[in-house]
Design a protein around this motif. Structure first.
Motif, PDB file in Angstrom:
ATOM      1  N   VAL A 153      70.665  10.063  30.559  1.00  0.00           N
ATOM      2  CA  VAL A 153      71.521   8.883  30.357  1.00  0.00           C
ATOM      3  C   VAL A 153      72.964   9.285  30.081  1.00  0.00           C
ATOM      4  O   VAL A 153      73.902   8.590  30.505  1.00  0.00           O
ATOM      5  CB  VAL A 153      70.960   7.977  29.240  1.00  0.00           C
ATOM      6  N   GLU A 154      73.184  10.394  29.384  1.00  0.00           N
ATOM      7  CA  GLU A 154      74.558  10.813  29.126  1.00  0.00           C
ATOM      8  C   GLU A 154      75.195  11.412  30.381  1.00  0.00           C
ATOM      9  O   GLU A 154      76.396  11.274  30.590  1.00  0.00           O
ATOM     10  CB  GLU A 154      74.602  11.811  27.969  1.00  0.00           C
ATOM     11  N   THR A 155      74.405  12.054  31.208  1.00  0.00           N
ATOM     12  CA  THR A 155      74.949  12.662  32.425  1.00  0.00           C
ATOM     13  C   THR A 155      75.202  11.615  33.498  1.00  0.00           C
ATOM     14  O   THR A 155      76.269  11.607  34.130  1.00  0.00           O
ATOM     15  CB  THR A 155      73.986  13.737  32.963  1.00  0.00           C
ATOM     16  N   TRP A 156      74.241  10.712  33.707  1.00  0.00           N
ATOM     17  CA  TRP A 156      74.331   9.771  34.830  1.00  0.00           C
ATOM     18  C   TRP A 156      74.491   8.312  34.410  1.00  0.00           C
ATOM     19  O   TRP A 156      74.657   7.449  35.274  1.00  0.00           O
ATOM     20  CB  TRP A 156      73.102   9.912  35.718  1.00  0.00           C
ATOM     21  N   GLY A 157      74.410   8.015  33.134  1.00  0.00           N
ATOM     22  CA  GLY A 157      74.536   6.632  32.714  1.00  0.00           C
ATOM     23  C   GLY A 157      73.230   5.866  32.888  1.00  0.00           C
ATOM     24  O   GLY A 157      72.133   6.423  32.817  1.00  0.00           O
ATOM     25  N   GLY A 158      73.343   4.559  33.139  1.00  0.00           N
ATOM     26  CA  GLY A 158      72.167   3.693  33.218  1.00  0.00           C
ATOM     27  C   GLY A 158      71.466   3.788  34.561  1.00  0.00           C
ATOM     28  O   GLY A 158      71.565   2.861  35.375  1.00  0.00           O
ATOM     29  N   VAL A 544      83.276   9.805  33.394  1.00  0.00           N
ATOM     30  CA  VAL A 544      82.529  10.018  32.162  1.00  0.00           C
ATOM     31  C   VAL A 544      81.027   9.975  32.440  1.00  0.00           C
ATOM     32  O   VAL A 544      80.219  10.179  31.529  1.00  0.00           O
ATOM     33  CB  VAL A 544      82.905   8.991  31.075  1.00  0.00           C
ATOM     34  N   VAL A 545      80.656   9.682  33.677  1.00  0.00           N
ATOM     35  CA  VAL A 545      79.295   9.923  34.157  1.00  0.00           C
ATOM     36  C   VAL A 545      79.403  10.701  35.461  1.00  0.00           C
ATOM     37  O   VAL A 545      80.430  10.681  36.134  1.00  0.00           O
ATOM     38  CB  VAL A 545      78.474   8.628  34.378  1.00  0.00           C
ATOM     39  N   ARG A 546      78.327  11.402  35.795  1.00  0.00           N
ATOM     40  CA  ARG A 546      78.305  12.207  37.016  1.00  0.00           C
ATOM     41  C   ARG A 546      77.735  11.376  38.163  1.00  0.00           C
ATOM     42  O   ARG A 546      77.026  10.374  37.941  1.00  0.00           O
ATOM     43  CB  ARG A 546      77.439  13.444  36.809  1.00  0.00           C
ATOM     44  N   PRO A 547      77.974  11.791  39.401  1.00  0.00           N
ATOM     45  CA  PRO A 547      77.396  11.069  40.532  1.00  0.00           C
ATOM     46  C   PRO A 547      75.895  11.326  40.669  1.00  0.00           C
ATOM     47  O   PRO A 547      75.409  12.414  40.359  1.00  0.00           O
ATOM     48  CB  PRO A 547      78.151  11.637  41.739  1.00  0.00           C
ATOM     49  N   ILE A 548      75.180  10.318  41.115  1.00  0.00           N
ATOM     50  CA  ILE A 548      73.752  10.465  41.400  1.00  0.00           C
ATOM     51  C   ILE A 548      73.602  11.337  42.643  1.00  0.00           C
ATOM     52  O   ILE A 548      74.344  11.176  43.615  1.00  0.00           O
ATOM     53  CB  ILE A 548      73.111   9.089  41.639  1.00  0.00           C
ATOM     54  N   THR A 563      72.136   2.021  43.685  1.00  0.00           N
ATOM     55  CA  THR A 563      73.339   2.483  44.376  1.00  0.00           C
ATOM     56  C   THR A 563      74.035   3.585  43.573  1.00  0.00           C
ATOM     57  O   THR A 563      73.717   3.827  42.406  1.00  0.00           O
ATOM     58  CB  THR A 563      74.317   1.322  44.591  1.00  0.00           C
ATOM     59  N   GLN A 564      74.999   4.216  44.221  1.00  0.00           N
ATOM     60  CA  GLN A 564      75.756   5.294  43.590  1.00  0.00           C
ATOM     61  C   GLN A 564      76.540   4.761  42.390  1.00  0.00           C
ATOM     62  O   GLN A 564      76.927   3.594  42.331  1.00  0.00           O
ATOM     63  CB  GLN A 564      76.716   5.902  44.620  1.00  0.00           C
ATOM     64  N   ASN A 565      76.777   5.622  41.422  1.00  0.00           N
ATOM     65  CA  ASN A 565      77.592   5.251  40.269  1.00  0.00           C
ATOM     66  C   ASN A 565      79.003   4.885  40.712  1.00  0.00           C
ATOM     67  O   ASN A 565      79.535   5.441  41.680  1.00  0.00           O
ATOM     68  CB  ASN A 565      77.641   6.406  39.260  1.00  0.00           C
ATOM     69  N   ASP A 566      79.606   3.959  40.000  1.00  0.00           N
ATOM     70  CA  ASP A 566      80.927   3.449  40.358  1.00  0.00           C
ATOM     71  C   ASP A 566      81.940   4.576  40.509  1.00  0.00           C
ATOM     72  O   ASP A 566      81.966   5.517  39.693  1.00  0.00           O
ATOM     73  CB  ASP A 566      81.422   2.472  39.294  1.00  0.00           C
ATOM     74  N   GLY A 567      82.762   4.455  41.529  1.00  0.00           N
ATOM     75  CA  GLY A 567      83.838   5.398  41.757  1.00  0.00           C
ATOM     76  C   GLY A 567      83.506   6.497  42.727  1.00  0.00           C
ATOM     77  O   GLY A 567      84.397   7.049  43.382  1.00  0.00           O
TER      78      GLY A 567
END
Length: 569
Positions: A153-158, A544-548, A563-567
């Motif tokens: 969760v800290e690396t990739w978020g939700g 502040v999160v990494r890409p999936i 879907t991919q993390n924002d940005g």
């Protein structure tokens, strides 16, 4: 994220049972013909599941992918010439499609999650466990699930979240985004269970297994992460002050890194790498998919290529280490140390290299004169201050002072010769080129509890008490006779000061990226304060999160939902 969790059982001589997780192509390997239901129907088989659940820590701790995700892209490290993941070090074109470190950690953390889920679901059906044994093993699995989910969760978020075990033969081909709060709700639930049901420290006979104080220490870290400062303080001070746990700061910081003293009273939890190197190699029949993880790689990654200063008189050897030249300190990191008072600088870094092969050679690279060298003569020196060209050129050895390593703005002018982190070096290796190290990796140690307590007290408005906790660490770090100079007052305690102190104390211990993210200081210290100019030119607010990993996005069938993390592209 196409998982085939329970279709494949790896049951082999190493005594581990894990399930495969693959993307698009299913891989089946089951030489015994046994199914998970049969394997885990008795205590002996279930023990292999629990043991296997621990092994996934070795895909992060002491491994290059884990270092790149936890230490790089921060204020204290930038990339040397040997860095293989510059996307993580500098945020330069960081994408899920071009960064294999993301795939390694994603795949193995989710394998670990599904293995823990399976064990938690099935432990009640093991007939030859006592009720107490079932509770302890479930507590271990719940701790590990919380531990792995924190990294996720800290690396990739939700991203994808589940506590469900899959059935034999079932393939999960859909994934869904879950709120970060969902992860932390489960993390706290699992850790609460672990604290209540794990054995006391003195009841754990296998080094590396978790106990009550390990769960409390990790819970303190989680409380701090979520801004629950009262709880973080209470849990950290419990670990510090409970005498029966037997923890204590070692008298000297340097003693922590002595290969003969790794299992010491400051270590709360460590990844125990075996002195038998073959036991650390996961590229065995136990892991037929070809994962070659080996043991601790940290001893190589932070070293300059000293053997290229002058190979005639400074040859690669066991004592100086195998220099992979992956990571180098930022100038801002070196500037955090007052090496006149703080022993952690000389205890952490190597700044001088000595002749290990007598002969006549061109010594000083910058004046190109030949000199006679005896074994023990200085060949290379990397002070963290600036020296005049006249002083440097007057020496027969080569000096790389700050001016010869960094430009005025802190950008490295060359990335081969620099102050090198030495605290992970291993002089017990059998040869100069041995890549494996038997060094344990300290995941949690007592000094972190003091730093957590200090940060929690600062956020509670108690800067005086925060200074007390910091001074306990700084007194231990003081060069003998300089203890008074190392003391800080309440007026000096700020969040940035605590981050500076964590850098001095915990450098390289795979916490830095998480520290900066937790304190909302990642962008500020890299970019605003320009502590890492390499990364400052590329980092964006969304990082502040990494890409999936792209392989996971390609594998799911519900692509419009997962879907991919924002940005990220």
């Amino acid at each position: 994220m196409k998982y085939s969790i329970n279709t494949v059982v790896r049951l082999l001589l190493a005594g581990s049972v894990v399930f495969t997780s693959c993307n698009k192509k299913l891989s089946e390997y089951n030489p015994s013909g046994l199914t998970p239901d049969v394997t885990y129907s008795n205590a002996k088989g279930f023990e292999t599941l629990v043991n296997a659940a621990y092994t996934y820590t070795r895909f992060w701790y002491g491994k290059e992918e884990g270092y790149s995700l936890s230490e790089m892209g921060t204020d204290i490290w930038t990339n040397g010439t040997g860095d293989v993941f510059p996307q993580l070090s500098r945020y330069d074109n960081l994408q899920g499609s071009n960064t294999s470190a993301l795939n390694v950690e994603w795949d193995n953390f989710y394998e670990a999650i599904y293995l823990c889920n399976t064990g938690i679901a099935k432990i009640g059906d093991v007939p030859d466990y006592t009720a107490a044994q079932k509770t302890i093993r479930e507590a271990e699995l719940r701790f590990l699930r919380a531990f792995y989910y924190w990294h996720i969760v800290e690396t990739w978020g939700g991203v994808h979240f589940t506590t469900q075990a899959t059935k034999p033969g079932e393939i999960e081909s859909t994934a869904y985004k879950s709120p970060v709060d969902t992860f932390y709700k489960q993390i706290f639930t699992d850790l609460d269970f672990a604290v209540k049901n794990l054995p006391e420290k003195d009841k754990v006979t296998d080094y590396g297994r978790v106990s009550i104080p390990v769960a409390k220490a990790f819970l303190a870290r989680m409380y701090l992460t979520r801004g629950m400062n009262d709880q973080a303080l209470a849990m950290a001070t419990d670990v510090i002050n409970t005498s029966k746990y037997g923890y204590g700061l070692l008298p000297k910081y340097a003693d922590l890194w002595n290969m003969a003293n790794l299992k010491n009273k400051e270590v709360i939890w460590a990844i125990d790498y075996s002195t038998n190197l073959s036991n650390n190699d996961l590229a065995t029949s136990a892991y037929p998919t070809g994962h070659s993880r080996g043991s601790n790689s940290g001893h190589m990654l932070f070293l300059q290529v000293y053997d290229q200063v002058n190979g005639n008189i400074l040859a690669r050897d066991i004592n100086n280490g195998r220099p992979f030249n992956r990571y180098m300190p930022t100038k801002a990191f070196l500037d955090l140390f007052n090496d006149n008072d703080d022993s952690r600088y000389q205890s952490s870094f190597q700044t001088a290299w000595y002749c290990n092969k007598a002969g006549r050679a061109v010594g000083n690279t910058f004046i190109k004169d030949s000199f006679d060298y005896k074994v023990g003569d200085t060949v290379c020196y990397t002070p963290k201050n600036t020296q005049s060209a006249a002083v440097m050129n007057a020496q027969k050895y080569t000096t790389y002072d700050i001016s010869r390593v960094y430009k005025a703005d802190g950008t490295p002018s060359q990335r081969k010769f620099y102050v090198s982190l030495k605290k992970f070096k291993d002089s017990t290796r059998t040869s100069a080129n041995e890549a494996q190290s038997v060094r344990d990796v300290f995941v949690i140690r007592l000094a972190e509890m003091y730093l957590i307590a200090a940060e929690a007290e600062l956020k509670r408005g108690n800067t005086g008490t925060a200074a007390t906790y910091l001074n306990a660490i700084r007194t231990r770090a003081a060069i003998p006779g300089h203890e008074a100079a190392m003391q800080v007052t309440s007026a000096q305690v700020t969040l940035d000061f605590i981050l500076d102190e964590r850098a001095r104390e915990l450098a390289g211990e795979q916490l830095r990226w998480f520290d900066l993210k937790r304190t909302n200081k990642l962008i500020d210290r890299i970019k605003t304060k320009n502590m890492n100019p390499d990364a400052a030119q590329y980092i964006k607010d969304y990082q502040v999160v990494r890409p999936i990993p792209q392989t996971q996005l390609d594998a799911v069938t519900n692509k419009s939902e997962f879907t991919q993390n924002d940005g990220y592209q």
